[in-house]
Design a protein around this motif. Sequence first.
Motif, PDB file in Angstrom:
ATOM      1  N   GLU A 120       0.818  -1.214   0.000  1.00 33.92           N
ATOM      2  CA  GLU A 120       0.000   0.000   0.000  1.00 33.92           C
ATOM      3  C   GLU A 120       0.847   1.258   0.000  1.00 33.92           C
ATOM      4  O   GLU A 120       0.422   2.308  -0.483  1.00 33.92           O
ATOM      5  N   GLY A 121       2.047   1.181   0.546  1.00 31.45           N
ATOM      6  CA  GLY A 121       2.947   2.320   0.535  1.00 31.45           C
ATOM      7  C   GLY A 121       2.639   3.351   1.591  1.00 31.45           C
ATOM      8  O   GLY A 121       1.718   3.199   2.408  1.00 31.45           O
ATOM      9  N   ILE A 122       3.416   4.422   1.570  1.00 33.25           N
ATOM     10  CA  ILE A 122       3.297   5.486   2.559  1.00 33.25           C
ATOM     11  C   ILE A 122       3.734   6.790   1.911  1.00 33.25           C
ATOM     12  O   ILE A 122       4.630   6.807   1.060  1.00 33.25           O
ATOM     13  N   SER A 123       3.102   7.885   2.282  1.00 32.26           N
ATOM     14  CA  SER A 123       3.425   9.179   1.665  1.00 32.26           C
ATOM     15  C   SER A 123       4.622   9.823   2.358  1.00 32.26           C
ATOM     16  O   SER A 123       4.980   9.474   3.486  1.00 32.26           O
ATOM     17  N   ARG A 124       5.221  10.791   1.687  1.00 33.05           N
ATOM     18  CA  ARG A 124       6.354  11.520   2.275  1.00 33.05           C
ATOM     19  C   ARG A 124       5.922  12.270   3.535  1.00 33.05           C
ATOM     20  O   ARG A 124       6.678  12.363   4.501  1.00 33.05           O
ATOM     21  N   LEU A 125       4.711  12.822   3.520  1.00 34.34           N
ATOM     22  CA  LEU A 125       4.223  13.540   4.687  1.00 34.34           C
ATOM     23  C   LEU A 125       4.103  12.606   5.884  1.00 34.34           C
ATOM     24  O   LEU A 125       4.486  12.955   7.010  1.00 34.34           O
ATOM     25  N   GLU A 126       3.583  11.398   5.658  1.00 34.84           N
ATOM     26  CA  GLU A 126       3.466  10.417   6.743  1.00 34.84           C
ATOM     27  C   GLU A 126       4.850  10.003   7.241  1.00 34.84           C
ATOM     28  O   GLU A 126       5.056   9.819   8.447  1.00 34.84           O
ATOM     29  N   LEU A 127       5.799   9.866   6.321  1.00 32.07           N
ATOM     30  CA  LEU A 127       7.162   9.523   6.723  1.00 32.07           C
ATOM     31  C   LEU A 127       7.747  10.609   7.620  1.00 32.07           C
ATOM     32  O   LEU A 127       8.393  10.323   8.625  1.00 32.07           O
ATOM     33  N   ALA A 128       7.508  11.863   7.259  1.00 32.72           N
ATOM     34  CA  ALA A 128       8.016  12.975   8.060  1.00 32.72           C
ATOM     35  C   ALA A 128       7.366  12.982   9.443  1.00 32.72           C
ATOM     36  O   ALA A 128       8.039  13.163  10.470  1.00 32.72           O
ATOM     37  N   GLU A 129       6.063  12.766   9.484  1.00 31.98           N
ATOM     38  CA  GLU A 129       5.347  12.793  10.765  1.00 31.98           C
ATOM     39  C   GLU A 129       5.807  11.669  11.682  1.00 31.98           C
ATOM     40  O   GLU A 129       5.954  11.854  12.899  1.00 31.98           O
ATOM     41  N   ARG A 130       6.052  10.492  11.127  1.00 27.07           N
ATOM     42  CA  ARG A 130       6.354   9.325  11.954  1.00 27.07           C
ATOM     43  C   ARG A 130       7.836   9.227  12.317  1.00 27.07           C
ATOM     44  O   ARG A 130       8.195   8.552  13.286  1.00 27.07           O
ATOM     45  N   THR A 131       8.708   9.875  11.547  1.00 29.69           N
ATOM     46  CA  THR A 131      10.137   9.851  11.872  1.00 29.69           C
ATOM     47  C   THR A 131      10.587  11.085  12.644  1.00 29.69           C
ATOM     48  O   THR A 131      11.635  11.055  13.308  1.00 29.69           O
TER      49      THR A 131
END
Length: 388
Positions: free
Chosen positions: A34-45
């Motif tokens: 399903e993947g993940i967006s760059r915004l979600e990556l920024a929020e979670r890291t």
Amino acid sequence: MAHVNRTNGGANLLALRSHNTALVLDLLRGAGAEGISRLELAERTGLTPQAVSKITARLREEGLAVEAGHRASTGGKRRTVLRLVPGAGHAVGVHLDRDALRTVLVDLAGTVVAERCTALDLGAGAEAVVTVVAGESEALAKGVRGGDGAGVAGADARSSTGTPELPAAASLPALLGVGVALPGPLDHSRGVLHRVTGFPEWDGFPLRDALARRLGVPVVVDKDTNAAALGLAVAGERGSFAYLHLGTGLGAGLVIDGAVHRGARTGAGEFGHQVVQLDGPPCGCGDRGCVEALCLAAVARGDLAEAARVLGIAAGNLIALLDIDLVLLGGRTVATAPDAFLRGVAAVLDERARRAGEQPVPVRAAPGEVAEGAAQLVLGPLFGRVDA
């Protein structure tokens, strides 16, 4: 986040970049197809959007990530979704048991794409065993290493601890390395075996270095139970748990607060050699009345209920000592009659909890196999698992 030492900025910035890349790769792996967006990556890291964009751009250039469509945003603008490319790298996992060998080839997502099984006698001698393990590993890796079968460049590099240095993502080879799991005791950091129960002739043998010379790739060696526990943690088991492996022997892999616990000398988890009957039968370790000896004797005479009861008593001791959240049962002997072992162990733990006025610790059958966990010994550092 990693601490940056201002007096040694270059080296630490390199380490920070590697750490941040591992964070992103781990989230990409966890997101699946399903993947993940760059915004979600920024929020979670906790990284800035700019840092995430640079990391993901580099991962795309290296073939480790691709765009996987778009997802609607609450702000109206669609977000581009990224996913890991599982086939961008592989690792071989080896389960070297006392009488059998299973090797698997797994991709970056941990999916088994090929496997081989063969009989093997651990007592046949180091040279013979290393030759078979190397041959089986080479046969699996042939499809991802290129036609000349050459090893990974730089595979002989060592870290300050003496373990093989895994390459940075920028030079990620098709075959990252080989993880080998076998009965202990052993020295995980040096890849040297100790007196494997029943096979004292292996004491002091440098298995990691012997295999690395044969294969030309990084090799990591660990106890079978630790490898299996790591595989379970990577697959999603959380908190603190014990993996109890009953096969040709009995051992435990311990995960404490999400990380594999090996102990200062890789001695943690020698679960099978706790004495529970002072005048009991002799064990291969030299003691009498060990859990392993009692369990294996009960299995040999077909008394699985007694084997499960003894296993439950030992598991109860472990719970009382470490206050773990979960017990997972695995190994070929458990696999022959999982219900019998689950019922028997749970009955002992339930009774102990009732007497103490506590909730019993749950018992489940463990999914997966040791060889898959052995592959995670190689893959783990790429995704930021320092306990690998």
